[in-house]
Design an enzyme around this catalytic site. Sequence first.
Site, PDB file in Angstrom:
ATOM      1  CD  GLU A 193      43.545  33.778  39.715  1.00  0.00           C
ATOM      2  OE1 GLU A 193      43.617  35.093  39.330  1.00  0.00           O
ATOM      3  OE2 GLU A 193      43.562  33.356  40.507  1.00  0.00           O
ATOM      4  NE  ARG A 245      42.273  44.220  32.789  1.00  0.00           N
ATOM      5  CZ  ARG A 245      43.183  44.973  33.636  1.00  0.00           C
ATOM      6  NH1 ARG A 245      42.780  45.921  34.265  1.00  0.00           N
ATOM      7  NH2 ARG A 245      44.393  44.556  33.364  1.00  0.00           N
ATOM      8  N   GLY A 262      41.862  55.120  46.912  1.00  0.00           N
ATOM      9  CA  GLY A 262      43.261  55.602  47.917  1.00  0.00           C
ATOM     10  C   GLY A 262      43.241  57.194  48.151  1.00  0.00           C
ATOM     11  CG  ASP A 358      39.480  40.432  42.262  1.00  0.00           C
ATOM     12  OD1 ASP A 358      39.071  39.441  41.439  1.00  0.00           O
ATOM     13  OD2 ASP A 358      40.886  40.419  42.314  1.00  0.00           O
ATOM     14  CD1 TRP A 411      43.376  38.482  36.694  1.00  0.00           C
ATOM     15  CD2 TRP A 411      42.166  40.272  36.409  1.00  0.00           C
ATOM     16  NE1 TRP A 411      42.688  38.305  37.803  1.00  0.00           N
ATOM     17  CE2 TRP A 411      41.529  39.291  37.504  1.00  0.00           C
ATOM     18  CE3 TRP A 411      41.286  41.158  35.967  1.00  0.00           C
ATOM     19  CZ2 TRP A 411      40.605  39.708  38.489  1.00  0.00           C
ATOM     20  CZ3 TRP A 411      40.116  41.633  36.841  1.00  0.00           C
ATOM     21  CH2 TRP A 411      40.159  40.842  37.983  1.00  0.00           C
ATOM     22  CG  ASP A 471      42.179  30.545  45.228  1.00  0.00           C
ATOM     23  OD1 ASP A 471      41.829  31.377  45.055  1.00  0.00           O
ATOM     24  OD2 ASP A 471      41.496  29.530  45.008  1.00  0.00           O
TER      25      ASP A 471
END
Length: 538
Positions: A193, A245, A262, A358, A411, A471
Site C-alpha cells: 500500500e 510517485r 474511461g 496496480d 497511497w 487485504d
Amino acid sequence: MKSKKGKILFLLHAHLPYIHHPDFENFMEERWLFEALTETYIPLIKVFKSLEKANIPFKLTISLSPTLMEMLNLNDLREKYHKHLLKLIELTEKEIIRTKFEDPRKYELAQHYRRELMEDMEIFSEEYHQDILKSFKEFKDKGYIEVITSNGTHGYLPFYRDYPEAIRAQIKSAVLTYKKYFGDRPKGIWLAECAYFKGLDRYLSQEDIRYFFVDTHGFTYADSKPRYDVYRPIITPNKVFVFARDPESSEQIWSAEIGYPGDPRYREFYRDIGYDREDDYIKPYIDPSGIRCNTGIKYHRITDKSLSLDKKEIYDLREAENVVKEHARDYLHKKTLQIRKLSTILDEEEPIIVAPFDAELFGHWWYEGPKFLEELFRQSFENEDLEFSTPSEFLQTVKKVQITYPAESSWGGGGYHDVWLNSKNDWIYKHIHEITERMIEKANTFKFPSNLQKRVLNQMMREVLLAQASDWPFIMTTGTTIEYAKNRVKCHINRFFDLEKMLEKQEINDERLSFYEWVDNIFRNIDYTIFSSDYRTN
C-alpha cells in the site's frame, strides 16, 4: 555532462492475497487469481514477447508480492487454472456458434476471445509448463524488466511499528521468497500500500534492499523538502534510496474522470455474459453455487458512463486498437513536454518521472491496458527526449543525492492510514497484535524444539503473517466480500490459538496440524525463529 533526456520509470505492482482452498474443488475467491492470470499476467508476457520479437527495447519494473509468487507455485492452483482455461475455451466455442446468429460484431469478438485463450493455454501449459514465474525470470535475466518484491503477506507495516520482530518477519519473508523464485536478492521493494513510517528504512537496509517508493506527499512533507521535488530520488540516513510517485503521470492513466481507461470506445468491464446469459447456459461456467460472476467474455464498450449496462453499444476491437495508439501517443507527448520543462528547472540533474500502478489495472480492469503498454514502448523507441528505465539503472547514474527522511504516508484514500484503520475494521488489530506478541514470546522461548514442536511453531508463524495481510481490512472498508475477509482474519487467529494450545498442552494433533499446513501452505522455506527478538538478519 548533462543528458538531453529524462527518464520515465513505469512500475506495476502485482499482488493478490493468499487465497488457497485445496479442500474445495471450486472456490469463488480463487477465481481472482485465474482472472488476473488470464487478463493481466499472461497478457503482459505476450507484450514482452511481442516487443522482443520486434527488437523493441523496453524497461519495466514489476513488483510481485510473495503471496502471489507462492500461489503461482502451488500445484493445485495451477491445475485448477488449467481446468478454468479449458472451460473458458469451451464457452467461447459455444459463443462462436451462438453469436453467429446474434450479431456479426459479437461473432468476431467470440472468435477473438477463443484465439486469445488458446494463446494463453499455449503459454501457460506448453511453453512454461504451468510455471508463469519462469517467464518473469526469463525477461528479468534478459534485462528487459526489473522484478522486485513486496512485504511477505502484504502486511500494513505502520501498524506493527511497535513490533520490530513482526516487521522484520514481513521483510525477511519477502526477501527469502524472492530468492526462492529469482535466485538473487531483490534490489528494491514495493511497500504494501506504499505505506511508510519513519524508521522502516532501517529494516530495509538490514536486508540490503536498496530502494523503495512513497507517494507524492511522502516527499512534500519530508523532514527536509527534496530540492527536486519528486523528480529525483532521495536517500535516507539508513542509506536506502527513495523514489516518489509523480501525481500527473499516474492520474493521466488511472483517474476515473480523465484517465484513458474511461474512454467510451474501450471495453466495458461490468457487462459480462456471466450476467447476461440464461441460467442453464451459463451455469457450467460460473460458481457452482449458481452465484453469477465475470467470465471475461464481454461484448460491449463503455459507450457513455451515464448509461445503464443494458444500453451499452457493441465493442469494436479495431476502433479500440486505434484509440490505444492515440492514447499512447498522447501520453508520450505529455511526458516529453514534462521532461523538457523539468530539464530547464533541475539544474544539471536528469529528471526521472515515476509512474506506479496496480498491475491488474492493465488487462483486468482496463482490457486494452497491456496493448497500451506495448504501444508506449514501440512509440518511444525513437523519442529523443525520454527513455524508459529501471530504478537500479537510474541509481547507477546518481552522483549527488539529498539525505532526508520521507514523511509517513501511504497511497490509499486520504494519503495516510484511514483505509486500513477505521470503524469498519479496527476490531481486527487487537487480536492480530495479540497473536503477534504471543508469536514473539514463543519464538523467544522455544530455542530447541522437537521436530513436531517446530512444525507447530512454523505453522503458528504462517497464521500470524496471513492474518496481518492488508487485504482483509481493505476489503472491509471498500465493502466487497466483507464476510470472506472477516472469516479469513478469524480463521487465522483461531488456527493460531488452536496450535498454541496444542503446544502448551503437549498434545499435538498431527491430523489437524497437517490440515493447517496443507491449506495455509505459504513460506515453506522459512522457520519461526524469524520472530525471535535476537534473530540476526543476513
